[in-house]
Scaffold this motif. Structure first.
Motif, PDB file in Angstrom:
ATOM      1  N   ALA A 213     -29.672  40.445  42.379  1.00 30.89           N
ATOM      2  CA  ALA A 213     -31.030  40.702  42.872  1.00 30.89           C
ATOM      3  C   ALA A 213     -32.011  39.697  42.299  1.00 30.89           C
ATOM      4  O   ALA A 213     -31.968  39.360  41.114  1.00 30.89           O
ATOM      5  N   GLY A 214     -32.886  39.204  43.171  1.00 31.47           N
ATOM      6  CA  GLY A 214     -33.855  38.200  42.760  1.00 31.47           C
ATOM      7  C   GLY A 214     -33.345  36.777  42.898  1.00 31.47           C
ATOM      8  O   GLY A 214     -33.959  35.839  42.376  1.00 31.47           O
ATOM      9  N   PHE A 215     -32.248  36.600  43.634  1.00 33.13           N
ATOM     10  CA  PHE A 215     -31.646  35.266  43.750  1.00 33.13           C
ATOM     11  C   PHE A 215     -32.540  34.281  44.485  1.00 33.13           C
ATOM     12  O   PHE A 215     -32.410  33.070  44.307  1.00 33.13           O
ATOM     13  N   THR A 216     -33.455  34.770  45.323  1.00 33.57           N
ATOM     14  CA  THR A 216     -34.381  33.877  46.017  1.00 33.57           C
ATOM     15  C   THR A 216     -35.517  33.504  45.081  1.00 33.57           C
ATOM     16  O   THR A 216     -36.218  34.366  44.559  1.00 33.57           O
ATOM     17  N   LEU A 217     -35.690  32.223  44.880  1.00 32.20           N
ATOM     18  CA  LEU A 217     -36.735  31.724  43.986  1.00 32.20           C
ATOM     19  C   LEU A 217     -38.044  31.574  44.761  1.00 32.20           C
ATOM     20  O   LEU A 217     -38.075  30.932  45.818  1.00 32.20           O
ATOM     21  N   VAL A 218     -39.104  32.169  44.242  1.00 27.67           N
ATOM     22  CA  VAL A 218     -40.428  32.035  44.851  1.00 27.67           C
ATOM     23  C   VAL A 218     -41.175  30.911  44.138  1.00 27.67           C
ATOM     24  O   VAL A 218     -41.498  31.030  42.949  1.00 27.67           O
ATOM     25  N   LEU A 219     -41.430  29.827  44.855  1.00 28.54           N
ATOM     26  CA  LEU A 219     -42.172  28.711  44.263  1.00 28.54           C
ATOM     27  C   LEU A 219     -43.670  28.954  44.319  1.00 28.54           C
ATOM     28  O   LEU A 219     -44.400  28.637  43.387  1.00 28.54           O
TER      29      LEU A 219
ATOM     30  N   PRO B  57     -36.020  19.901  40.219  1.00 29.25           N
ATOM     31  CA  PRO B  57     -36.106  20.440  38.856  1.00 29.25           C
ATOM     32  C   PRO B  57     -35.820  21.937  38.778  1.00 29.25           C
ATOM     33  O   PRO B  57     -35.234  22.411  37.795  1.00 29.25           O
ATOM     34  N   PHE B  58     -36.170  22.685  39.826  1.00 26.96           N
ATOM     35  CA  PHE B  58     -35.982  24.141  39.768  1.00 26.96           C
ATOM     36  C   PHE B  58     -34.542  24.565  40.028  1.00 26.96           C
ATOM     37  O   PHE B  58     -34.223  25.751  39.966  1.00 26.96           O
ATOM     38  N   PHE B  59     -33.638  23.624  40.314  1.00 28.46           N
ATOM     39  CA  PHE B  59     -32.221  23.993  40.454  1.00 28.46           C
ATOM     40  C   PHE B  59     -31.694  24.634  39.172  1.00 28.46           C
ATOM     41  O   PHE B  59     -30.775  25.451  39.223  1.00 28.46           O
TER      42      PHE B  59
ATOM     43  N   VAL C  12     -29.159  28.835  38.471  1.00 24.77           N
ATOM     44  CA  VAL C  12     -27.811  28.953  37.915  1.00 24.77           C
ATOM     45  C   VAL C  12     -27.417  30.428  37.805  1.00 24.77           C
ATOM     46  O   VAL C  12     -28.175  31.250  37.294  1.00 24.77           O
ATOM     47  N   VAL C  13     -26.219  30.756  38.315  1.00 22.94           N
ATOM     48  CA  VAL C  13     -25.643  32.096  38.191  1.00 22.94           C
ATOM     49  C   VAL C  13     -24.195  31.945  37.751  1.00 22.94           C
ATOM     50  O   VAL C  13     -23.446  31.168  38.342  1.00 22.94           O
ATOM     51  N   ASN C  14     -23.811  32.661  36.702  1.00 23.38           N
ATOM     52  CA  ASN C  14     -22.441  32.592  36.172  1.00 23.38           C
ATOM     53  C   ASN C  14     -22.003  31.155  35.909  1.00 23.38           C
ATOM     54  O   ASN C  14     -20.862  30.780  36.193  1.00 23.38           O
ATOM     55  N   GLY C  15     -22.936  30.347  35.429  1.00 23.22           N
ATOM     56  CA  GLY C  15     -22.635  28.964  35.114  1.00 23.22           C
ATOM     57  C   GLY C  15     -22.616  28.032  36.308  1.00 23.22           C
ATOM     58  O   GLY C  15     -22.400  26.828  36.150  1.00 23.22           O
ATOM     59  N   HIS C  16     -22.851  28.565  37.503  1.00 21.27           N
ATOM     60  CA  HIS C  16     -22.811  27.727  38.710  1.00 21.27           C
ATOM     61  C   HIS C  16     -24.206  27.232  39.053  1.00 21.27           C
ATOM     62  O   HIS C  16     -25.101  28.020  39.359  1.00 21.27           O
ATOM     63  N   ARG C  17     -24.386  25.908  38.998  1.00 21.49           N
ATOM     64  CA  ARG C  17     -25.626  25.270  39.451  1.00 21.49           C
ATOM     65  C   ARG C  17     -25.392  24.803  40.880  1.00 21.49           C
ATOM     66  O   ARG C  17     -24.479  24.029  41.135  1.00 21.49           O
ATOM     67  N   PRO C  18     -26.175  25.275  41.838  1.00 15.48           N
ATOM     68  CA  PRO C  18     -25.887  24.945  43.240  1.00 15.48           C
ATOM     69  C   PRO C  18     -25.982  23.452  43.523  1.00 15.48           C
ATOM     70  O   PRO C  18     -26.812  22.746  42.952  1.00 15.48           O
ATOM     71  N   ALA C  19     -25.121  23.006  44.415  1.00 21.24           N
ATOM     72  CA  ALA C  19     -25.179  21.610  44.866  1.00 21.24           C
ATOM     73  C   ALA C  19     -26.180  21.455  45.996  1.00 21.24           C
ATOM     74  O   ALA C  19     -26.630  20.345  46.281  1.00 21.24           O
ATOM     75  N   LEU C  20     -26.540  22.568  46.641  1.00 16.30           N
ATOM     76  CA  LEU C  20     -27.488  22.576  47.750  1.00 16.30           C
ATOM     77  C   LEU C  20     -28.369  23.816  47.656  1.00 16.30           C
ATOM     78  O   LEU C  20     -27.973  24.835  47.095  1.00 16.30           O
ATOM     79  N   ALA C  21     -29.553  23.707  48.223  1.00 21.35           N
ATOM     80  CA  ALA C  21     -30.435  24.865  48.335  1.00 21.35           C
ATOM     81  C   ALA C  21     -31.286  24.708  49.586  1.00 21.35           C
ATOM     82  O   ALA C  21     -31.567  23.586  50.031  1.00 21.35           O
ATOM     83  N   LEU C  22     -31.667  25.848  50.133  1.00 18.78           N
ATOM     84  CA  LEU C  22     -32.501  25.862  51.332  1.00 18.78           C
ATOM     85  C   LEU C  22     -33.926  26.195  50.932  1.00 18.78           C
ATOM     86  O   LEU C  22     -34.203  27.281  50.416  1.00 18.78           O
ATOM     87  N   LEU C  23     -34.831  25.246  51.130  1.00 16.45           N
ATOM     88  CA  LEU C  23     -36.248  25.480  50.876  1.00 16.45           C
ATOM     89  C   LEU C  23     -36.900  25.904  52.187  1.00 16.45           C
ATOM     90  O   LEU C  23     -36.757  25.213  53.199  1.00 16.45           O
TER      91      LEU C  23
END
Length: 204
Positions: free
Chosen positions: A63-69, A123-125, A129-140
């Motif tokens: 829960a809260g996985f979507t980052l609000v910029l 920078p906000f990648f 990070v979840v369970n040590g996984h830093r995403p290679a892609l993100a949808l803004l």
């Protein structure tokens, strides 16, 4: 079959929305929307390609996985999957997206429509990070419309009522895969693949 072919015919059948429903769309997040996003572990991302062919992809994390910029910008991290990236391919051709956010046990949903961009780093990648996984892609997503959707569909379907759940009524994921996707593999191998250890590989 009797087809509806005009807006006028459609309105004759369903009527017009009341003022509250017609004017509930807002251009930016309210604090209550931020609260919803902070407690939602799951959303559906709808996209279409340049020809209008559609795709809906589920996205889920704690829960809260979507980052609000800010009040008009959110970010959805990508996680390891089957590498089809149907939705991302669509976004590269057509940036318009529709999102539906679910909070388990709640019958209403938060809907967000806007324009998306595919990011490979920012920078906000580090905040994704979840369970040590830093995403290679993100949808803004740059928000154009946000509103809450009524509970009727969830109530009609009794989605959250455990007594209505019958997962055994449909074939297992392993059997579906064997029949439709991987006929060359044994059912035993697929059952092992989709067994208890499958959850251990979600971020690997």
């Amino acid at each position: 079959m009797v087809e509806v072919t005009s807006v006028a015919e459609l309105r004759d059948l369903v009527g017009k929305p009341n003022d509250r429903a017609a004017h509930k769309i807002r251009p930016a997040l309210h604090e209550l929307d931020r609260q919803w996003l902070a407690n939602s572990p799951f959303c559906l991302v709808a996209t279409a390609d340049a020809e209008g062919r559609c795709d809906v992809s589920p996205k889920g994390d704690p829960a809260g996985f979507t980052l609000v910029l800010d009040d008009t910008t959110i970010v959805i991290p990508d996680r390891p999957g089957n590498k089809r990236v149907d939705g991302f391919l669509n976004v590269l051709a057509n940036p318009h997206v529709g999102l539906a956010y679910v909070v388990p046990g709640r019958n209403d949903t938060l809907r967000i429509n806007g324009r998306a961009r595919l990011l490979r780093d920012a920078p906000f990648f580090d905040d994704l990070v979840v369970n040590g996984h830093r995403p290679a892609l993100a949808l803004l997503v740059e928000i154009e419309e946000v509103f809450h959707h009524c509970p009727k569909a969830f109530l009609r379907s009794a989605l959250w009522r455990a007594e209505t759940w019958h997962p055994e009524a449909v074939s297992s994921r392993a059997r579906i895969c064997k029949t439709l996707e991987a006929s060359d593999l044994s059912l035993e191998a697929l059952e092992a693949h989709y067994g208890p250890r499958y959850a251990e590989r979600l971020y690997g």
